[in-house]
Design a protein around this motif. Structure first.
Motif, mmCIF file in Angstrom:
data_model
loop_
_atom_site.group_PDB
_atom_site.id
_atom_site.type_symbol
_atom_site.label_atom_id
_atom_site.label_comp_id
_atom_site.label_asym_id
_atom_site.label_seq_id
_atom_site.Cartn_x
_atom_site.Cartn_y
_atom_site.Cartn_z
ATOM 1 N N ARG A 177 0.819 -1.219 0.000
ATOM 2 C CA ARG A 177 0.000 0.000 0.000
ATOM 3 C C ARG A 177 0.851 1.267 0.000
ATOM 4 O O ARG A 177 0.393 2.320 -0.446
ATOM 5 N N ILE A 178 2.086 1.162 0.506
ATOM 6 C CA ILE A 178 2.923 2.348 0.645
ATOM 7 C C ILE A 178 3.732 2.630 -0.617
ATOM 8 O O ILE A 178 3.832 3.766 -1.072
ATOM 9 N N GLY A 179 4.321 1.584 -1.196
ATOM 10 C CA GLY A 179 5.197 1.794 -2.350
ATOM 11 C C GLY A 179 6.609 2.111 -1.895
ATOM 12 O O GLY A 179 6.878 2.338 -0.714
ATOM 13 N N GLY A 180 7.521 2.139 -2.844
ATOM 14 C CA GLY A 180 8.927 2.301 -2.513
ATOM 15 C C GLY A 180 9.361 3.719 -2.220
ATOM 16 O O GLY A 180 10.419 3.930 -1.618
ATOM 17 N N LEU A 181 8.616 4.728 -2.632
ATOM 18 C CA LEU A 181 9.068 6.114 -2.514
ATOM 19 C C LEU A 181 8.334 6.902 -1.439
ATOM 20 O O LEU A 181 8.653 8.071 -1.219
ATOM 21 N N ARG A 182 7.358 6.294 -0.767
ATOM 22 C CA ARG A 182 6.574 7.027 0.218
ATOM 23 C C ARG A 182 6.830 6.497 1.618
ATOM 24 O O ARG A 182 6.987 5.293 1.818
ATOM 25 N N ARG A 183 6.882 7.387 2.574
ATOM 26 C CA ARG A 183 7.016 6.988 3.962
ATOM 27 C C ARG A 183 5.627 6.668 4.533
ATOM 28 O O ARG A 183 4.628 7.226 4.075
ATOM 29 N N PRO A 184 5.571 5.781 5.539
ATOM 30 C CA PRO A 184 4.268 5.477 6.148
ATOM 31 C C PRO A 184 3.599 6.729 6.694
ATOM 32 O O PRO A 184 4.254 7.581 7.314
ATOM 33 N N GLY A 185 2.314 6.853 6.443
ATOM 34 C CA GLY A 185 1.550 7.997 6.930
ATOM 35 C C GLY A 185 0.588 7.600 8.018
ATOM 36 O O GLY A 185 0.618 6.468 8.529
ATOM 37 N N ARG A 186 -0.291 8.532 8.373
ATOM 38 C CA ARG A 186 -1.257 8.284 9.441
ATOM 39 C C ARG A 186 -2.151 7.091 9.114
ATOM 40 O O ARG A 186 -2.449 6.251 9.982
ATOM 41 N N ALA A 187 -2.575 6.983 7.856
ATOM 42 C CA ALA A 187 -3.447 5.866 7.472
ATOM 43 C C ALA A 187 -2.735 4.526 7.652
ATOM 44 O O ALA A 187 -3.350 3.535 8.063
ATOM 45 N N ASP A 188 -1.440 4.496 7.354
ATOM 46 C CA ASP A 188 -0.674 3.261 7.507
ATOM 47 C C ASP A 188 -0.510 2.915 8.986
ATOM 48 O O ASP A 188 -0.640 1.745 9.374
ATOM 49 N N ARG A 189 -0.216 3.898 9.810
ATOM 50 C CA ARG A 189 -0.076 3.643 11.249
ATOM 51 C C ARG A 189 -1.401 3.175 11.847
ATOM 52 O O ARG A 189 -1.432 2.266 12.697
ATOM 53 N N ASP A 190 -2.500 3.760 11.391
ATOM 54 C CA ASP A 190 -3.818 3.325 11.870
ATOM 55 C C ASP A 190 -4.109 1.884 11.430
ATOM 56 O O ASP A 190 -4.692 1.097 12.187
ATOM 57 N N ALA A 191 -3.702 1.551 10.193
ATOM 58 C CA ALA A 191 -3.924 0.195 9.683
ATOM 59 C C ALA A 191 -3.125 -0.829 10.483
ATOM 60 O O ALA A 191 -3.600 -1.944 10.743
ATOM 61 N N VAL A 192 -1.926 -0.460 10.894
ATOM 62 C CA VAL A 192 -1.099 -1.349 11.720
ATOM 63 C C VAL A 192 -1.763 -1.580 13.077
ATOM 64 O O VAL A 192 -1.854 -2.718 13.562
ATOM 65 N N GLU A 193 -2.245 -0.511 13.696
ATOM 66 C CA GLU A 193 -2.918 -0.654 14.987
ATOM 67 C C GLU A 193 -4.160 -1.534 14.862
ATOM 68 O O GLU A 193 -4.434 -2.381 15.720
ATOM 69 N N ASP A 194 -4.910 -1.326 13.785
ATOM 70 C CA ASP A 194 -6.127 -2.113 13.581
ATOM 71 C C ASP A 194 -5.787 -3.581 13.354
ATOM 72 O O ASP A 194 -6.469 -4.472 13.878
ATOM 73 N N ALA A 195 -4.716 -3.855 12.586
ATOM 74 C CA ALA A 195 -4.300 -5.236 12.332
ATOM 75 C C ALA A 195 -3.873 -5.913 13.626
ATOM 76 O O ALA A 195 -4.212 -7.073 13.883
ATOM 77 N N LEU A 196 -3.133 -5.204 14.462
ATOM 78 C CA LEU A 196 -2.714 -5.756 15.748
ATOM 79 C C LEU A 196 -3.917 -6.047 16.635
ATOM 80 O O LEU A 196 -3.982 -7.088 17.313
ATOM 81 N N ARG A 197 -4.887 -5.158 16.620
ATOM 82 C CA ARG A 197 -6.096 -5.371 17.417
ATOM 83 C C ARG A 197 -6.860 -6.586 16.942
ATOM 84 O O ARG A 197 -7.275 -7.438 17.742
ATOM 85 N N ARG A 198 -7.044 -6.705 15.630
ATOM 86 C CA ARG A 198 -7.819 -7.819 15.082
ATOM 87 C C ARG A 198 -7.122 -9.159 15.300
ATOM 88 O O ARG A 198 -7.779 -10.208 15.370
ATOM 89 N N ALA A 199 -5.786 -9.131 15.396
ATOM 90 C CA ALA A 199 -5.026 -10.353 15.649
ATOM 91 C C ALA A 199 -4.777 -10.587 17.136
ATOM 92 O O ALA A 199 -4.017 -11.475 17.511
ATOM 93 N N SER A 200 -5.429 -9.789 17.992
ATOM 94 C CA SER A 200 -5.252 -9.885 19.443
ATOM 95 C C SER A 200 -3.776 -9.823 19.822
ATOM 96 O O SER A 200 -3.289 -10.598 20.648
ATOM 97 N N ALA A 201 -3.046 -8.887 19.206
ATOM 98 C CA ALA A 201 -1.605 -8.787 19.429
ATOM 99 C C ALA A 201 -1.163 -7.398 19.891
ATOM 100 O O ALA A 201 0.029 -7.105 19.898
ATOM 101 N N LEU A 202 -2.100 -6.544 20.285
ATOM 102 C CA LEU A 202 -1.734 -5.187 20.677
ATOM 103 C C LEU A 202 -0.773 -5.160 21.860
ATOM 104 O O LEU A 202 0.116 -4.298 21.933
ATOM 105 N N GLU A 203 -0.924 -6.096 22.790
ATOM 106 C CA GLU A 203 -0.065 -6.080 23.973
ATOM 107 C C GLU A 203 1.379 -6.484 23.650
ATOM 108 O O GLU A 203 2.271 -6.342 24.483
ATOM 109 N N LEU A 204 1.610 -6.972 22.428
ATOM 110 C CA LEU A 204 2.955 -7.395 22.016
ATOM 111 C C LEU A 204 3.704 -6.308 21.255
ATOM 112 O O LEU A 204 4.849 -6.510 20.856
#
Length: 286
Positions: free
Chosen positions: A129-156
């Motif tokens: 979703r990011i590509g090689g020339l773009r740095r992670p943005g707010r949407a990417d950080r939110d997607a990571v948090e959501d993925a961790l939550r859905r995988a029950s891995a936020l505490e890790l």
């Protein structure tokens, strides 16, 4: 990578119910697949369909071609014949980046690089979703948090990968896949090295994700587990798909004897608990 038990209110397979019915358009269709590795044809005639909201378990004896089937479907192995279509398009015409947006692949054993923490690992899942020339943005950080939550891995999230248990690693690997934002999740024997508790946790997570609308393809050896959580079971033997259908129909005593050469029967009690009754000391089925 693996996870902490989901909330106690997580629906059991019997109450979660299957996802959308057969009318849902397939995201993945595999027909008459043939795969040759090292001059030997490993898969001869395999079929597989994945639709939104349904969990498909691929089962079979060792060497049946299960992992080869799903790896080829995922575009990780070249087919020698047959058809693999993603959203109606031949996989050979789908770019690697676009394919990574269509399917996430959770391997049996994830590579564990030194010096990387969980948040960094899951951010790698955003690469398509990011590509090689773009740095992670707010949407990417939110997607990571959501993925961790859905995988029950936020505490890790702040742990180093090298410090995680096998179950925790599989949950994190699941979060990596979810961070891709793909509608299909393919998991290749993710519970093979997990204990009973971690296996149950991972199974509940997959069932929940199917309930959320993902198409799940799970390669698994545990037939009782497959029967407990799958909407559909694909049975493979000798590189071929030999049966496809509901677990209670496909995993009958006769087929268990013929394919696995064992006297066994699946049993489900009134509370939805599934077991495989095996005549362990009986002679092998003819």
């Amino acid at each position: 990578m693996s996870a902490v038990p989901p909330d106690a209110g997580t629906p059991s397979p019997s109450t979660a119910g299957p996802g959308p019915g057969p009318a849902a358009a397939p995201l993945l269709e595999v027909r008459d697949l043939r795969v040759r590795i090292g001059g030997r044809e490993i898969v001869h005639a395999a079929d597989l369909t994945a639709t939104p909201g349904r969990l498909v378990a691929v089962v079979g004896p060792n060497g049946a071609g299960k992992s080869t089937l799903v790896r080829t479907a995922a575009g990780l192995q070249r087919a020698a014949g047959g058809e693999v279509h993603w959203e109606g398009t031949d996989v050979r015409q789908v770019s690697g980046r676009h394919l990574a947006r269509l399917r996430a692949f959770v391997p049996q054993r994830a590579r564990v690089p030194d010096g990387i923490d969980v948040r960094e690992a899951v951010m790698i899942g955003r690469s398509p979703r990011i590509g090689g020339l773009r740095r992670p943005g707010r949407a990417d950080r939110d997607a990571v948090e959501d993925a961790l939550r859905r995988a029950s891995a936020l505490e890790l999230v702040d742990r180093q990968l090298s410090t995680l248990s096998g179950g925790e690693l599989q949950r994190v690997q699941l979060a990596v896949g979810l961070a891709q934002g793909a509608p299909v999740l393919i998991a290749d024997e993710p519970t093979s090295a997990l204990d009973l508790g971690a296996t149950a946790t991972f199974a509940q997570l997959l069932r929940r994700l199917a309930g959320d609308g993902l198409a799940i393809v799970l390669v698994v050896h545990d037939l009782a587990l497959a029967a407990a959580i799958a909407d559909e079971v694909v049975v493979m033997a000798d590189g071929r798909t030999v049966a496809t259908g509901p677990p209670s129909t496909v995993l009958d005593r006769e087929r268990l004897a013929r394919i696995w050469r064992v006297d066994a029967a699946l049993r489900t009690d009134d509370e939805g608990r599934t077991a495989l009754d095996v005549a362990w000391l009986a002679p092998p089925a003819a």
